[in-house]
Design a protein around this motif. Sequence first.
Motif, PDB file in Angstrom:
ATOM      1  N   ALA A 190       0.835  -1.207   0.000  1.00 45.72           N
ATOM      2  CA  ALA A 190       0.000   0.000   0.000  1.00 45.72           C
ATOM      3  C   ALA A 190       0.868   1.254   0.000  1.00 45.72           C
ATOM      4  O   ALA A 190       1.889   1.322   0.689  1.00 45.72           O
ATOM      5  N   ILE A 191       0.441   2.249  -0.795  1.00 49.42           N
ATOM      6  CA  ILE A 191       1.113   3.545  -0.864  1.00 49.42           C
ATOM      7  C   ILE A 191       0.091   4.608  -0.461  1.00 49.42           C
ATOM      8  O   ILE A 191      -0.863   4.863  -1.204  1.00 49.42           O
ATOM      9  N   PRO A 192       0.232   5.221   0.725  1.00 43.27           N
ATOM     10  CA  PRO A 192      -0.711   6.264   1.133  1.00 43.27           C
ATOM     11  C   PRO A 192      -0.654   7.442   0.152  1.00 43.27           C
ATOM     12  O   PRO A 192       0.426   7.848  -0.273  1.00 43.27           O
ATOM     13  N   VAL A 193      -1.818   7.959  -0.220  1.00 40.08           N
ATOM     14  CA  VAL A 193      -1.869   9.084  -1.167  1.00 40.08           C
ATOM     15  C   VAL A 193      -2.587  10.298  -0.568  1.00 40.08           C
ATOM     16  O   VAL A 193      -2.947  11.210  -1.290  1.00 40.08           O
ATOM     17  N   GLY A 194      -2.765  10.291   0.739  1.00 42.68           N
ATOM     18  CA  GLY A 194      -3.419  11.415   1.400  1.00 42.68           C
ATOM     19  C   GLY A 194      -4.913  11.220   1.537  1.00 42.68           C
ATOM     20  O   GLY A 194      -5.506  10.339   0.915  1.00 42.68           O
ATOM     21  N   ASN A 195      -5.517  12.024   2.394  1.00 41.94           N
ATOM     22  CA  ASN A 195      -6.965  11.990   2.621  1.00 41.94           C
ATOM     23  C   ASN A 195      -7.481  10.615   3.020  1.00 41.94           C
ATOM     24  O   ASN A 195      -8.604  10.253   2.689  1.00 41.94           O
ATOM     25  N   GLY A 196      -6.654   9.826   3.723  1.00 41.33           N
ATOM     26  CA  GLY A 196      -7.103   8.526   4.206  1.00 41.33           C
ATOM     27  C   GLY A 196      -7.293   7.485   3.114  1.00 41.33           C
ATOM     28  O   GLY A 196      -8.068   6.542   3.272  1.00 41.33           O
ATOM     29  N   MET A 197      -6.580   7.631   1.997  1.00 47.00           N
ATOM     30  CA  MET A 197      -6.692   6.690   0.873  1.00 47.00           C
ATOM     31  C   MET A 197      -5.307   6.111   0.557  1.00 47.00           C
ATOM     32  O   MET A 197      -4.278   6.667   0.957  1.00 47.00           O
ATOM     33  N   HIS A 198      -5.293   4.994  -0.180  1.00 48.85           N
ATOM     34  CA  HIS A 198      -4.037   4.392  -0.617  1.00 48.85           C
ATOM     35  C   HIS A 198      -4.220   3.751  -1.985  1.00 48.85           C
ATOM     36  O   HIS A 198      -5.340   3.486  -2.429  1.00 48.85           O
ATOM     37  N   VAL A 199      -3.100   3.502  -2.654  1.00 46.34           N
ATOM     38  CA  VAL A 199      -3.064   2.810  -3.944  1.00 46.34           C
ATOM     39  C   VAL A 199      -1.995   1.731  -3.871  1.00 46.34           C
ATOM     40  O   VAL A 199      -1.264   1.627  -2.885  1.00 46.34           O
ATOM     41  N   HIS A 200      -1.881   0.942  -4.940  1.00 50.47           N
ATOM     42  CA  HIS A 200      -0.832  -0.071  -5.067  1.00 50.47           C
ATOM     43  C   HIS A 200      -0.208   0.051  -6.446  1.00 50.47           C
ATOM     44  O   HIS A 200      -0.908   0.283  -7.445  1.00 50.47           O
ATOM     45  N   TYR A 201       1.107  -0.146  -6.516  1.00 50.09           N
ATOM     46  CA  TYR A 201       1.848  -0.154  -7.776  1.00 50.09           C
ATOM     47  C   TYR A 201       1.861  -1.577  -8.318  1.00 50.09           C
ATOM     48  O   TYR A 201       1.953  -2.544  -7.561  1.00 50.09           O
ATOM     49  N   TYR A 202       1.752  -1.717  -9.627  1.00 47.40           N
ATOM     50  CA  TYR A 202       1.876  -3.029 -10.250  1.00 47.40           C
ATOM     51  C   TYR A 202       2.793  -2.926 -11.457  1.00 47.40           C
ATOM     52  O   TYR A 202       2.938  -1.874 -12.075  1.00 47.40           O
ATOM     53  N   ASP A 203       3.440  -4.049 -11.796  1.00 49.39           N
ATOM     54  CA  ASP A 203       4.401  -4.108 -12.891  1.00 49.39           C
ATOM     55  C   ASP A 203       4.486  -5.571 -13.314  1.00 49.39           C
ATOM     56  O   ASP A 203       5.016  -6.402 -12.582  1.00 49.39           O
ATOM     57  N   PHE A 204       3.930  -5.920 -14.487  1.00 52.08           N
ATOM     58  CA  PHE A 204       3.910  -7.308 -14.931  1.00 52.08           C
ATOM     59  C   PHE A 204       3.846  -7.385 -16.450  1.00 52.08           C
ATOM     60  O   PHE A 204       3.660  -6.377 -17.124  1.00 52.08           O
ATOM     61  N   HIS A 205       4.007  -8.589 -16.970  1.00 49.96           N
ATOM     62  CA  HIS A 205       3.870  -8.854 -18.406  1.00 49.96           C
ATOM     63  C   HIS A 205       2.699  -9.814 -18.624  1.00 49.96           C
ATOM     64  O   HIS A 205       2.441 -10.691 -17.809  1.00 49.96           O
ATOM     65  N   THR A 206       2.028  -9.637 -19.743  1.00 51.11           N
ATOM     66  CA  THR A 206       0.943 -10.543 -20.122  1.00 51.11           C
ATOM     67  C   THR A 206       1.533 -11.833 -20.678  1.00 51.11           C
ATOM     68  O   THR A 206       2.734 -11.923 -20.926  1.00 51.11           O
ATOM     69  N   THR A 207       0.667 -12.795 -20.920  1.00 48.88           N
ATOM     70  CA  THR A 207       1.095 -14.007 -21.613  1.00 48.88           C
ATOM     71  C   THR A 207       1.474 -13.662 -23.054  1.00 48.88           C
ATOM     72  O   THR A 207       1.069 -12.625 -23.583  1.00 48.88           O
TER      73      THR A 207
END
Length: 112
Positions: A75-92
């Motif tokens: 989790a990455i806090p982004v202010g105002n009591g909210m958070h996001v997540h970073y993703y990094d992947f490849h498809t099939t």
Amino acid sequence: MAKVGKDDFVPGFVPHHNHGSVDYTGVSSGHVHQCLDVTSPPIPTQDGGHIHFTEGYVLFEDGHTHHYRAYSGPAIPVGNGMHVHYYDFHTTEESGHSHHVKGVDQPAPGTK
């Protein structure tokens, strides 16, 4: 615990939340695909945080589709009591190529 809505700002961890995502893959073989998904509920990590799992297919484009399975970062806090997540992947790989997908999902309530 009181019900938490999408616009409620909440300190700490909100159990049973998920994140939506609308993004595009990187260009490969001259085209992109759109990704639309919703993550799993939180998966606790040993450090007391959480991650999410996501799985799906990109939208049909250029005569084919691709599948993906991936875990987010913490989790990455982004202010105002909210958070996001970073993703990094490849498809099939399909039709001789795959696509790279990276970015952040939509904010969800909670700072952890």
